[in-house]
Each structure stands twice: as C-alpha cells, then as structure tokens.
Design an enzyme around this catalytic site. Structure first.
Site, PDB file in Angstrom:
ATOM      1  CG  ASP A  17      -2.150   0.868   1.023  1.00  0.00           C
ATOM      2  OD1 ASP A  17      -2.321   1.426  -0.082  1.00  0.00           O
ATOM      3  OD2 ASP A  17      -2.942   0.998   1.973  1.00  0.00           O
ATOM      4  CG  ASN A  65      -7.032  -3.060  -5.821  1.00  0.00           C
ATOM      5  OD1 ASN A  65      -6.089  -3.770  -5.482  1.00  0.00           O
ATOM      6  ND2 ASN A  65      -7.441  -2.060  -5.059  1.00  0.00           N
TER       7      ASN A  65
HETATM    8  C1  IPE Z   1      -0.997  -0.271  -3.512  1.00  0.00           C
HETATM    9  O1  IPE Z   1      -0.805   1.101  -3.616  1.00  0.00           O
HETATM   10  C2  IPE Z   1      -0.948  -0.971  -4.830  1.00  0.00           C
HETATM   11  C3  IPE Z   1      -2.179  -1.660  -5.236  1.00  0.00           C
HETATM   12  C4  IPE Z   1      -3.273  -1.770  -4.549  1.00  0.00           C
HETATM   13  C5  IPE Z   1      -2.176  -2.276  -6.558  1.00  0.00           C
HETATM   14  P1  IPE Z   1      -2.049   2.060  -3.807  1.00  0.00           P
HETATM   15  O2  IPE Z   1      -2.337   2.184  -5.259  1.00  0.00           O
HETATM   16  O3  IPE Z   1      -3.192   1.612  -2.969  1.00  0.00           O
HETATM   17  O4  IPE Z   1      -1.448   3.432  -3.276  1.00  0.00           O
HETATM   18  P2  IPE Z   1      -2.231   4.600  -2.523  1.00  0.00           P
HETATM   19  O5  IPE Z   1      -2.993   3.980  -1.381  1.00  0.00           O
HETATM   20  O6  IPE Z   1      -3.137   5.243  -3.519  1.00  0.00           O
HETATM   21  O7  IPE Z   1      -1.145   5.508  -2.044  1.00  0.00           O
HETATM   22 MG    MG Z   2      -4.024   2.174  -1.165  1.00  0.00          MG
END
Ligand code: IPE
Ligand code: MG
Length: 241
Positions: A17, A65
């Site tokens: 994350d 996601n």
């Molecule tokens: C984690 O980083 C990567 C995935 C979930 C693929 P994020 O994309 O959630 O990063 P933030 O939370 O927006 O900073």
């Molecule tokens: Mg995130």
C-alpha cells in the site's frame, strides 16, 4: 541487534500500500508508483529468502481494485504480465504461486500466471504467493463451493470436515501467516487472507511500499521476534508478567 540470532517467521505477508502516495509526493504519476512498488517486490524477495524465510505473500490486487480507473487497472495488468513473463524470479530459483479468482482476468494475464507457475514449480529458493484478484470472502466462498461439489459427488464426508481438510480447498494450502505487514499508515486488513491471519502478528508502518526496503523489513522481523505468541495459551513460564 544481530538479526541472525532472532526468531525468524516462516511466512510473511505484505499488504502492498502507498504506491500512489509515494508517486504523488514526488510529482510522478500513480503508474510510476506501481512500477517502483513492483521493482521493490524483487528487492524484498531476495532479502527475505536470504534471511531464511520460506514464504512471502503479497497482496498486489484485490477484487475491489477493479473499481479503479480503467487506465490504472490496465497499467497494473500490463505490469503483472511483464513481470511474470520475465525470467527474474526463475533466475533466483523462486517458486511463484497465486491466490485469487481467475474471472474476470484477461487471457493475457492468465497466460502469464499459468506460464510462470509452470516454469517455477520445481524451484526451491523460496515461495512467493501473489494474491491477485484476491478477496478473503471470495476465497472462503470458493472453498465452500468446492466442498459442496465434492459432497455432491460423494468425495467428502462432511462429518469429518475439519480445519486441516477445509484449508486444502483454499486457493493455496499454505502454512499460517506468522507476520503481516501493512505499509502506508493504514490500519486495516482489507479482506486479506482472513483464514490464514487467525494468529498472525500484525505490523503497521507509515512508510510507503516503494520505500519499504531491506532495513525496514529487518525492523519488522526484529519487532516480530520480541512478540510472545501464545496461540490462546498462557504466557511462557520463564517470563515475568
Ligand atoms: C498499492 O498502492 C498498490 C495496489 C493496490 C495495486 P495504492 O495504489 O493503494 O497506493 P495509494 O494507497 O493510492 O497511495
Ligand atoms: Mg491504497
């Protein structure tokens, strides 16, 4: 502290994350954050397996996601394809396995998944379990459906169903997670490995994933080694209260 003398976990899981925020802080696109995060997975894997840890699970894409923009999802999927089609993990003797639902992943992603799984299946230098299109509730539902199917076909005796047997119906039959790490200052499990986390130690750090490197991982292991794991039992006799 000399890390080699510490109690080393067998299975570490990381909720990846903070890629997006890492990029934003640098004036970069979110994609660049994902690229930096994916490069860091290789760095961490090498370090972890050198330390004697056997299994590393990474939460790289949740079923939720898919709610992100098409542009971001496409970038991530292409990144997965590139990484899985490269020989990087194989060269390091790492075995790659996956946890998650196949639908609705594209054929190209599935092909890359199947190909690296096959290519690395006999590797002995450590296991990476990529949780991709993964959800903890989905995993339990999918396992239950497979059990129901086996019940219909007379392949399972429900009276004898226990935790050990149930676990064999999960996406992967893995040892429990000893240490869960979540980066970026969020204090949630986010539907990750609900079965496997039952007795894990949790470690939360404000550091964004692309900056969570060897030194930061060692700090997490040192913290883990100080925890007194009781699994519902009583405190170790040699310890004072
Ligand atoms: C984690 O980083 C990567 C995935 C979930 C693929 P994020 O994309 O959630 O990063 P933030 O939370 O927006 O900073
Ligand atoms: Mg995130």
């Amino acid at each position: 502290m000399e890390i080699d003398n510490l109690n080393i976990p067998n299975h570490i899981a990381i909720i990846v994350d903070g890629n997006g925020r890492w990029a934003k802080k640098r004036g970069l696109s979110r994609s660049m954050g994902h690229k930096a995060g994916s490069d860091n997975i290789e760095v961490l894997a090498k370090h972890v397996f050198d330390r004697g840890i056997k299994i590393l699970s990474f939460f790289v894409f949740s079923t939720e996601n898919f709610k992100r923009s098409k542009e971001e999802v496409d970038y991530l999927m292409n990144l997965f394809i590139t990484k899985f089609n490269s020989n990087t993990f194989n060269k390091k003797n790492i075995k790659i396995i996956f946890s998650g639902r196949r639908e609705p992943l594209d054929k190209d992603v599935l092909n890359a998944i199947d190909s690296i799984t096959e290519k690395t299946k006999n590797n002995t230098g450590g296991i990476i379990n990529f949780c991709l299109n993964y959800g903890g509730h989905s995993e339990i539902i999918d396992a239950t459906k497979k059990i129901a199917e086996d019940y219909k076909n007379g392949k399972i005796d429900i009276d004898n169903l226990n935790e050990e047997i149930y676990q064999k119906y999960l996406y992967q039959d893995l040892p429990p997670i000893d240490l869960l790490i979540r980066t970026s200052g969020e204090y949630r499990i986010s539907n990750f490995m609900l079965w496997q986390l039952s007795y894990s130690e949790f470690y939360f750090t404000p550091i964004y994933f692309p900056d969570f490197k060897e030194k930061e991982l060692d700090e997490a292991i040192i913290e883990f080694s100080k925890r007194n794991r009781r699994f519902g039992g009583i405190k170790n006799e040699t310890e004072s209260n």
